[in-house]
Design a protein around this motif. Sequence first.
Motif, PDB file in Angstrom:
ATOM      1  N   GLY A  99       0.908  -1.074  -0.004  1.00 50.89           N
ATOM      2  CA  GLY A  99      -0.056  -0.075  -0.072  1.00 50.89           C
ATOM      3  C   GLY A  99       0.882   1.504  -0.049  1.00 50.89           C
ATOM      4  N   PRO A 100       0.767   2.223   0.833  1.00 49.13           N
ATOM      5  CA  PRO A 100       1.492   3.418   0.907  1.00 49.13           C
ATOM      6  C   PRO A 100       3.002   2.912   0.974  1.00 49.13           C
ATOM      7  CG  PRO A 100      -0.453   3.745   2.376  1.00 49.13           C
ATOM      8  CD  PRO A 100      -0.636   2.431   1.851  1.00 49.13           C
ATOM      9  N   PRO A 101       3.770   3.783   0.571  1.00 48.35           N
ATOM     10  CA  PRO A 101       3.656   4.896  -0.034  1.00 48.35           C
ATOM     11  C   PRO A 101       3.408   4.995  -1.670  1.00 48.35           C
ATOM     12  CG  PRO A 101       6.058   4.072  -0.097  1.00 48.35           C
ATOM     13  CD  PRO A 101       5.259   3.216   0.489  1.00 48.35           C
ATOM     14  N   PHE A 102       3.015   3.676  -2.201  1.00 48.46           N
ATOM     15  CA  PHE A 102       2.761   3.628  -3.675  1.00 48.46           C
ATOM     16  C   PHE A 102       1.251   4.094  -3.872  1.00 48.46           C
ATOM     17  CE2 PHE A 102       5.551   0.108  -2.398  1.00 48.46           C
ATOM     18  CZ  PHE A 102       6.991   0.633  -2.991  1.00 48.46           C
ATOM     19  N   VAL A 103       1.099   4.223  -5.270  1.00 48.48           N
ATOM     20  CA  VAL A 103      -0.162   4.690  -5.731  1.00 48.48           C
ATOM     21  C   VAL A 103      -1.047   3.531  -5.632  1.00 48.48           C
ATOM     22  CG1 VAL A 103      -1.355   5.812  -7.450  1.00 48.48           C
ATOM     23  CG2 VAL A 103       0.975   6.338  -7.344  1.00 48.48           C
ATOM     24  N   SER A 104      -0.596   2.356  -6.096  1.00 49.30           N
ATOM     25  CA  SER A 104      -1.360   1.009  -5.809  1.00 49.30           C
ATOM     26  C   SER A 104      -1.605   0.519  -4.566  1.00 49.30           C
ATOM     27  CB  SER A 104      -0.593  -0.061  -6.732  1.00 49.30           C
ATOM     28  OG  SER A 104      -0.398   0.355  -8.159  1.00 49.30           O
ATOM     29  N   ASP A 105      -2.534   0.039  -4.277  1.00 49.26           N
ATOM     30  CA  ASP A 105      -2.778  -0.526  -2.918  1.00 49.26           C
ATOM     31  C   ASP A 105      -2.687  -2.117  -2.948  1.00 49.26           C
ATOM     32  OD1 ASP A 105      -3.624  -0.543  -0.242  1.00 49.26           O
ATOM     33  OD2 ASP A 105      -4.656   1.406  -0.784  1.00 49.26           O
ATOM     34  N   ASP A 106      -2.652  -2.569  -1.918  1.00 49.93           N
ATOM     35  CA  ASP A 106      -2.631  -4.013  -1.389  1.00 49.93           C
ATOM     36  C   ASP A 106      -3.908  -4.672  -0.707  1.00 49.93           C
ATOM     37  OD1 ASP A 106      -1.716  -4.865   1.641  1.00 49.93           O
ATOM     38  OD2 ASP A 106      -1.571  -2.589   1.050  1.00 49.93           O
ATOM     39  N   PRO A 107      -3.867  -5.898  -0.638  1.00 46.41           N
ATOM     40  CA  PRO A 107      -5.274  -6.519  -0.108  1.00 46.41           C
ATOM     41  C   PRO A 107      -4.949  -6.817   1.267  1.00 46.41           C
ATOM     42  CG  PRO A 107      -3.982  -8.264  -1.365  1.00 46.41           C
ATOM     43  CD  PRO A 107      -3.127  -6.832  -1.371  1.00 46.41           C
ATOM     44  N   GLU A 108      -3.927  -6.400   2.038  1.00 43.25           N
ATOM     45  CA  GLU A 108      -3.770  -6.709   3.421  1.00 43.25           C
ATOM     46  C   GLU A 108      -4.283  -5.568   4.260  1.00 43.25           C
ATOM     47  OE1 GLU A 108       0.280  -7.453   4.495  1.00 43.25           O
ATOM     48  OE2 GLU A 108       0.439  -9.119   3.172  1.00 43.25           O
ATOM     49  N   PRO A 109      -5.459  -5.915   5.080  1.00 42.91           N
ATOM     50  CA  PRO A 109      -6.064  -4.906   5.900  1.00 42.91           C
ATOM     51  C   PRO A 109      -5.274  -4.691   7.139  1.00 42.91           C
ATOM     52  CG  PRO A 109      -7.017  -7.263   6.307  1.00 42.91           C
ATOM     53  CD  PRO A 109      -6.261  -7.232   4.913  1.00 42.91           C
ATOM     54  N   THR A 110      -5.596  -3.896   7.842  1.00 37.72           N
ATOM     55  CA  THR A 110      -4.795  -3.438   9.240  1.00 37.72           C
ATOM     56  C   THR A 110      -5.344  -4.637  10.102  1.00 37.72           C
ATOM     57  OG1 THR A 110      -5.133  -1.151   8.822  1.00 37.72           O
ATOM     58  CG2 THR A 110      -4.650  -1.681  11.206  1.00 37.72           C
ATOM     59  N   GLU A 111      -4.178  -4.932  10.962  1.00 30.10           N
ATOM     60  CA  GLU A 111      -4.491  -5.999  12.021  1.00 30.10           C
ATOM     61  C   GLU A 111      -5.839  -5.887  12.894  1.00 30.10           C
ATOM     62  OE1 GLU A 111      -2.138  -8.801  15.423  1.00 30.10           O
ATOM     63  OE2 GLU A 111      -1.067  -7.326  14.050  1.00 30.10           O
ATOM     64  N   THR A 112      -6.579  -6.824  13.131  1.00 30.10           N
ATOM     65  CA  THR A 112      -7.778  -6.543  13.889  1.00 30.10           C
ATOM     66  C   THR A 112      -7.548  -5.765  15.117  1.00 30.10           C
ATOM     67  OG1 THR A 112      -8.711  -8.412  12.946  1.00 30.10           O
ATOM     68  CG2 THR A 112      -9.800  -7.478  15.061  1.00 30.10           C
TER      69      THR A 112
END
Length: 248
Positions: free
Chosen positions: A26-39
């Motif tokens: 995800g950040p700092p890139f323009v593209s994002d990733d599928p990993e959500p913030t840990e619960t």
Amino acid sequence: MAKRLVRWLIAVGGILFLTATPSLAGPPFVSDDPEPTETGHFEIYSFVNGTNTRAGTSGETGVDFNYGAARDLQLTATMPAGYTDAASGGTRFGPSNVELAAKYRFLHQDGFGFEVAVFPRLFLPSGSGVTGDDHASLLLPIWVQKDFGKQWSAFGGGGCTLNEVRTASFCQAGVVANYQILPKLQIGGELFHATADSQGTPAATSVGVGWRYDVSDNYHLLGYVRRGLENASETGRYSWYASILFTF
């Protein structure tokens, strides 16, 4: 346009997975990733970015809040202020488009072989009349990630932005390869493309380099620079992003 975008995604996706050999994305890139913030945890970015064109320089500064609301679910709110520095003279500041988003990961590497998530993002009207868009829009993307051992990871995907009258404004796609070069330092390269929008802005392609340095378990420094390759004078000769990330 749609067929051309699909062909572009297949091509760059093939390059990415052939050349890339777990990491945060995800950040700092323009593209994002599928990993959500840990619960139950937070990721908070204090950021500034900018893009230079022949018309001048514009960008945003603000705070990006991310919270792991449940397993595989991240809630996001971005509160930015925008600025423009026109080549003809004059600098303006004002509220930019507040962003509300929810990332949901519905496939995992241990079962499917890839992580896959949707991350719809709503942009609210800025209302400033100075910076940002004066209408609402909605980005509907899908993001995919694959880790290769302990050092390499690859992620990317894309989607289309809809404006308030539900017509496609433009589509975007990007791919990133990340490498854990040192225990606290990660670097990556990105190829990104956006189609022409419905208001006459031409298509844009860029290449960028990003990095993340972990000062501690709770403080991290991120940076990114990219160079425009297509219609750069109109869409972005160069761009940058810098942030301090707080995790807890």
